[in-house]
Design a protein around this motif. Sequence first.
Motif, PDB file in Angstrom:
ATOM      1  N   CYS A  97       0.791  -1.233   0.000  1.00 40.88           N
ATOM      2  CA  CYS A  97       0.000   0.000   0.000  1.00 40.88           C
ATOM      3  C   CYS A  97       0.829   1.292   0.000  1.00 40.88           C
ATOM      4  O   CYS A  97       0.476   2.232  -0.727  1.00 40.88           O
ATOM      5  CB  CYS A  97      -0.964  -0.003   1.189  1.00 40.88           C
ATOM      6  N   PRO A  98       1.903   1.413   0.783  1.00 38.21           N
ATOM      7  CA  PRO A  98       2.612   2.689   0.831  1.00 38.21           C
ATOM      8  C   PRO A  98       3.173   3.145  -0.519  1.00 38.21           C
ATOM      9  O   PRO A  98       3.339   4.343  -0.748  1.00 38.21           O
ATOM     10  CB  PRO A  98       3.748   2.424   1.837  1.00 38.21           C
ATOM     11  N   SER A  99       3.485   2.180  -1.414  1.00 36.67           N
ATOM     12  CA  SER A  99       4.060   2.543  -2.703  1.00 36.67           C
ATOM     13  C   SER A  99       3.075   2.388  -3.861  1.00 36.67           C
ATOM     14  O   SER A  99       3.450   2.557  -5.023  1.00 36.67           O
ATOM     15  CB  SER A  99       5.298   1.685  -2.986  1.00 36.67           C
ATOM     16  N   SER A 103      -3.323   3.784  -3.564  1.00 37.92           N
ATOM     17  CA  SER A 103      -3.500   4.028  -2.135  1.00 37.92           C
ATOM     18  C   SER A 103      -4.399   5.244  -1.922  1.00 37.92           C
ATOM     19  O   SER A 103      -4.169   6.308  -2.485  1.00 37.92           O
ATOM     20  CB  SER A 103      -2.142   4.263  -1.466  1.00 37.92           C
TER      21      SER A 103
END
Length: 239
Positions: A97-99, A103
């Motif tokens: 999710c962070p990249s 997101s």
Amino acid sequence: MSETFVLDGQEIPFAPGQTIIQAASAAGVYIPRLCYHPEFKPHGSCKLCTVKVNGRHTASCTFKAAPGLQVESNTEDLNAERRTLVQMLFVEGNHFCPSCEKSGDCQLQATAYELGMMSPHFDHFFPDRPVDASHPELLLDFNRCILCSLCVRASRDVDKKNVFALAGRGIDSHLIVNAASGRLADTNVALEDKAVQVCPVGVILKKRQGFKVPIGQRTYDEVPISGHVPAPAALTEEI
């Protein structure tokens, strides 16, 4: 005067032919879902919209509303079952999710937040899945596919192109491109196709538009997914 059923203690009016999830959506009541889309015939595959109707489990996207039904959805046990399903989806694919470009716009991520998922719980599979960058305008990242079949149904039923399909069975099920080469570039998919627009995660992405909307200003960043209840489509066919 509309007929009604009871959902978590609330009277929900419904029109003849509506399913439980259609009637709930029309009343502004959120029932978790991933494979359901109001414009398509329900598929009933993700099981996230499972509710209890008169004490029995059933998919709310396929079960027809009827007078006097007693329906439970937002309960501790049902949400625990949903949370387990979402956890399994996370570990079966490669969801970072962070990249991820999706997101904040991803229904899987937003549903996990809604259900209070704090960890994947299970061991990650880390499957070896390809990324298809062959198309000049679209990127196809199979790592994020949750097998909802929305792109398959949209391409077949709306775009009339059959660009996508699901192959394999069980744990070997996977999304494929209907071309001899298996490459998206060798199909007639187009940016305006419905199939390009309906992916609830980050499988089908438009190129050269990465992070166009900043993190923090995206669909589910300020309003949770339960605040985005899609209106049901007009009834066009029997289920």
